[in-house]
Scaffold this active site. Structure first.
Site, PDB file in Angstrom:
ATOM      1  CE  LYS A 170     -43.742   2.106   7.332  1.00 54.10           C
ATOM      2  NZ  LYS A 170     -42.247   2.387   6.285  1.00 54.10           N
ATOM      3  N   GLY A 201     -46.394   2.764   3.204  1.00 56.09           N
ATOM      4  CA  GLY A 201     -46.583   4.613   4.021  1.00 56.09           C
ATOM      5  C   GLY A 201     -44.604   4.878   4.331  1.00 56.09           C
ATOM      6  N   GLY A 203     -41.807   5.389   6.535  1.00 60.77           N
ATOM      7  CA  GLY A 203     -41.114   6.079   8.196  1.00 60.77           C
ATOM      8  C   GLY A 203     -41.370   6.946   9.092  1.00 60.77           C
ATOM      9  N   PRO A 204     -41.538   7.986   8.861  1.00 62.30           N
ATOM     10  CG  PRO A 204     -39.622   9.756   8.017  1.00 62.30           C
ATOM     11  CD  PRO A 204     -40.293   8.490   7.462  1.00 62.30           C
ATOM     12  N   GLY A 207     -45.210   5.203   9.693  1.00 61.72           N
ATOM     13  CA  GLY A 207     -44.635   4.458  10.583  1.00 61.72           C
ATOM     14  C   GLY A 207     -44.340   5.139  12.426  1.00 61.72           C
ATOM     15  CD  GLU A 245     -33.172  -7.530  14.670  1.00 66.88           C
ATOM     16  OE1 GLU A 245     -31.459  -6.742  14.847  1.00 66.88           O
ATOM     17  OE2 GLU A 245     -33.099  -7.436  13.609  1.00 66.88           O
ATOM     18  CB  CYS A 279     -28.720  -6.690  11.356  1.00 68.43           C
ATOM     19  SG  CYS A 279     -30.486  -7.957  11.529  1.00 68.43           S
ATOM     20  CD  GLU A 369     -26.223  -2.129  11.043  1.00 70.44           C
ATOM     21  OE1 GLU A 369     -26.649  -1.559  11.097  1.00 70.44           O
ATOM     22  OE2 GLU A 369     -26.144  -3.522  11.245  1.00 70.44           O
TER      23      GLU A 369
HETATM   24  P1  NAD Z   1     -35.115   3.144   8.653  1.00 76.06           P
HETATM   25  O1  NAD Z   1     -34.927   2.432  10.743  1.00 76.06           O
HETATM   26  O2  NAD Z   1     -34.978   4.109   8.126  1.00 76.06           O
HETATM   27  O3  NAD Z   1     -36.249   2.347   8.802  1.00 76.06           O
HETATM   28  C1  NAD Z   1     -36.510   1.038   9.228  1.00 76.06           C
HETATM   29  C2  NAD Z   1     -38.331   0.869   9.172  1.00 76.06           C
HETATM   30  O4  NAD Z   1     -38.879   2.309  10.084  1.00 76.06           O
HETATM   31  C3  NAD Z   1     -39.013   1.386   7.759  1.00 76.06           C
HETATM   32  O5  NAD Z   1     -39.631   0.311   8.104  1.00 76.06           O
HETATM   33  C4  NAD Z   1     -39.005   2.415   7.977  1.00 76.06           C
HETATM   34  O6  NAD Z   1     -40.057   3.039   7.046  1.00 76.06           O
HETATM   35  C5  NAD Z   1     -39.078   2.969   9.753  1.00 76.06           C
HETATM   36  N1  NAD Z   1     -39.301   4.027   9.890  1.00 76.06           N
HETATM   37  C6  NAD Z   1     -38.439   5.414   8.715  1.00 76.06           C
HETATM   38  N2  NAD Z   1     -38.617   6.553   9.532  1.00 76.06           N
HETATM   39  C7  NAD Z   1     -39.515   5.892  10.724  1.00 76.06           C
HETATM   40  C8  NAD Z   1     -39.962   7.339  12.299  1.00 76.06           C
HETATM   41  N3  NAD Z   1     -39.692   7.960  12.001  1.00 76.06           N
HETATM   42  N4  NAD Z   1     -41.064   6.614  12.905  1.00 76.06           N
HETATM   43  C9  NAD Z   1     -41.413   4.541  12.637  1.00 76.06           C
HETATM   44  N5  NAD Z   1     -41.370   4.735  11.720  1.00 76.06           N
HETATM   45  C10 NAD Z   1     -40.046   4.574  10.701  1.00 76.06           C
HETATM   46  O7  NAD Z   1     -34.132   1.847   8.160  1.00 76.06           O
HETATM   47  P2  NAD Z   1     -33.217   2.782   6.549  1.00 76.06           P
HETATM   48  O8  NAD Z   1     -32.911   3.793   6.434  1.00 76.06           O
HETATM   49  O9  NAD Z   1     -33.832   1.665   5.965  1.00 76.06           O
HETATM   50  O10 NAD Z   1     -31.871   1.782   6.631  1.00 76.06           O
HETATM   51  C11 NAD Z   1     -30.238   3.030   7.456  1.00 76.06           C
HETATM   52  C12 NAD Z   1     -29.782   1.697   8.264  1.00 76.06           C
HETATM   53  O11 NAD Z   1     -30.172   1.197   9.241  1.00 76.06           O
HETATM   54  C13 NAD Z   1     -28.936   0.920   7.333  1.00 76.06           C
HETATM   55  O12 NAD Z   1     -27.789   0.718   7.080  1.00 76.06           O
HETATM   56  C14 NAD Z   1     -28.472  -0.102   8.204  1.00 76.06           C
HETATM   57  O13 NAD Z   1     -26.838  -0.240   8.955  1.00 76.06           O
HETATM   58  C15 NAD Z   1     -29.628  -0.106   9.335  1.00 76.06           C
HETATM   59  N6  NAD Z   1     -31.353  -1.112   9.075  1.00 76.06           N
HETATM   60  C16 NAD Z   1     -30.988  -2.360  10.147  1.00 76.06           C
HETATM   61  C17 NAD Z   1     -31.610  -2.974   9.934  1.00 76.06           C
HETATM   62  C18 NAD Z   1     -32.082  -3.969  10.820  1.00 76.06           C
HETATM   63  O14 NAD Z   1     -31.574  -5.682   9.898  1.00 76.06           O
HETATM   64  N7  NAD Z   1     -31.398  -4.593  11.816  1.00 76.06           N
HETATM   65  C19 NAD Z   1     -32.172  -3.092   8.533  1.00 76.06           C
HETATM   66  C20 NAD Z   1     -32.367  -2.285   7.598  1.00 76.06           C
HETATM   67  C21 NAD Z   1     -31.641  -1.065   8.331  1.00 76.06           C
END
Ligand code: NAD
Length: 462
Positions: A170, A201, A203-204, A207, A245, A279, A369
């Site tokens: 996903k 799709g 995340g919430p 995912g 991660e 990150c 971050e």
């Molecule tokens: P996020 O954690 O919401 O998204 C990452 C992935 O998780 C996406 O594929 C998303 O669709 C999925 N996701 C979101 N909610 C989910 C849920 N409830 N259950 C399962 N999967 C879910 O990150 P974001 O909103 O895109 O970014 C927000 C912050 O996250 C950034 O500002 C940054 O600080 C951090 N971030 C870190 C990394 C990293 O490499 N560690 C990468 C992106 C973002």
């Protein structure tokens, strides 16, 4: 770069169960460049069933044959590298040369590394009167972010396939096009149907359904700490394996003996790379008080050069979030020496390269971050003070140490609570384990350590 209007399950593109789509937007100019299906729990279920059905066959495939499929995958990625770079530039906004040098080249290197590791890894060893077998964990649910959209996919899918696992991916909603391109590449490489499946799709919705699915044996997630915590809780309740991660707030420690100009320039470049959406970025620069003013002047001058070189942030929400942090830094008393909260362009999600001086360890911008092109420069009194500051956040993903003598830098690095440290500008190594201490995560990616995450051990006694 054409968006598929289906999801890739069991070796074919098929319509999603629902009608909803996700628009893909070019962050440089806010133009909609495509749309992909917003998969639901139903689609995830179909994909997980396909992955389960394919598991026994793929797990029993000799490692040499899995290696051959991964080598073929690498070759397809090489053949399509320009298309990869153009796709990432269109959906993430990164400048094309950066997309070519990093977003296309790094995943090609990682795919190649797993083609070699699949062939050479020792899946069986003798321990006294036992034979210990390394067997695939099973079906992997991979959830990836948008910041290095193909790299994050390959860093999960390649070792999972090398291990004999099957996968449902996903990808992030902002960057689904390069994930679709990857699915095409897997298909072209002759990976058997069902071994790799893609459900685009939200995340919430998709995912969460993937993380919760009882047919998934291991969830590998990269993204925010908030979502990582939820996924860890879901996996914990189901006694599923989990790899996380998460974020970082890495320290770039410039010891008094270091070549200051080099350390500052490389440090600024590290933060500005990918517009700060990394990150492992060294977002806190730690400088001895005697060289502090000189370092601030060097960093401000270096940052200004990036104004025309970096791309926008990925979306309006991230732009707002990063500008909010810059405003908070000013409000908490840090001194802006480059950039600022104003958007430098009217269209697109741009943020100026920004540097703060007089940052103290308790400030929000020194703890959280930011995920944008924002550097905080902190002053330290002596080495013990530098170590306290470096280790003084909830994160521990990466870092850097600079000193005249390598041994001095290494001694300091060994005391840092973090998963990776670059010594005097040491280069990225696609075989080095990558992952976090403390709240930066659980588990390691890349190289042999990354492969081991997708294996479980069985001992036979004779
Ligand atoms: P996020 O954690 O919401 O998204 C990452 C992935 O998780 C996406 O594929 C998303 O669709 C999925 N996701 C979101 N909610 C989910 C849920 N409830 N259950 C399962 N999967 C879910 O990150 P974001 O909103 O895109 O970014 C927000 C912050 O996250 C950034 O500002 C940054 O600080 C951090 N971030 C870190 C990394 C990293 O490499 N560690 C990468 C992106 C973002």
């Amino acid at each position: 770069m054409k968006a598929h209007d289906g999801i890739y399950i069991d070796g074919a593109w098929r319509p999603a169960a629902g009608q909803d789509v996700i628009d893909v937007v070019n962050p440089a100019d806010e133009q909609v460049i495509g749309a992909v299906p917003a998969g639901t729990a139903l689609d995830v279920d179909t994909a997980v069933r396909a992955a389960r059905a394919a598991l026994p066959g793929w797990a029993a495939t000799p490692p040499a044959e899995r290696a051959a499929r991964l080598a073929a995958l690498r070759d397809v990625l090489v053949a399509r590298k320009d298309e990869i770079a153009e796709t990432v530039t269109a959906e993430l906004g990164s400048p094309l040369p950066f997309s070519q040098a990093v977003h296309a080249a790094v995943p090609i290197a990682v795919a190649g590394s797993y083609a070699e590791l699949a062939a050479s890894y020792v899946f069986e060893e003798k321990v006294g009167n036992s034979t210990v077998h390394q067997e695939p964990v099973g079906v992997v649910g991979a959830i990836t972010p948008w910041n290095y959209p193909l790299h994050q996919v390959v860093a999960k899918v390649a070792p999972a396939l090398a291990a004999g696992c099957t996968v449902v991916l996903k990808p992030a909603e902002d960057t689904p096009l390069v994930a679709q391109l990857f699915a095409e590449a897997v298909h072209e490489a002759g990976v058997p149907a069902g071994v790799f499946n893609l459900v685009t799709g939200l995340g919430p919705v998709a995912g969460q359904a993937l993380a919760e699915h009882p047919g998934v044996d291991l969830v590998s997630f990269t993204g925010s700490t908030a979502v990582g915590r939820q996924i860890g809780a879901i996996a914990g309740a189901a006694i599923k394996k989990v790899a996380l991660e998460l974020g970082g707030k890495s320290a770039n420690v410039i010891l008094p003996s270091a070549d200051l100009a080099r350390a500052v320039n490389v440090g600024v470049a590290n933060v500005m790379s990918n517009s700060g959406q990394t990150c492992s970025a060294w977002t806190r620069m730690l400088v001895h008080r005697d060289r502090y003013d000189e370092a601030v002047a060097l960093a401000a001058a270096a940052a200004d050069k990036y104004a025309d070189r970096i791309g926008p942030l990925v979306n309006a929400r991230q732009q707002q979030r990063v500008r909010g942090y810059i405003e908070q830094g000013v409000a908490e008393g840090a001194r802006l020496v480059a950039g600022g909260p104003e958007a430098p362009r009217e269209r697109g999600y741009w943020v100026s390269p920004t540097v703060f001086a007089d940052v103290t360890p308790d400030m929000t911008i020194a703890q959280e971050e930011i995920f944008g092109p924002v550097l905080s420069i902190l002053r330290y009194e002596d080495e013990e003070d530098a170590l306290r500051i470096a280790n003084g956040t909830v994160y521990g993903l990466a870092g850097a140490v600079w000193a005249a003598e390598e041994a001095e830098a290494v001694a300091f690095a060994r005391r840092m609570e973090t998963g990776q440290v670059d010594i005097n500008g040491g280069r990225f190594n696609p075989l080095a384990p990558f992952g976090g201490y403390k709240q930066s995560g659980v588990g390691r990616e890349l190289g042999a350590h990354g492969l081991a995450e997708y294996l479980q051990t069985k001992s036979l006694q004779f």
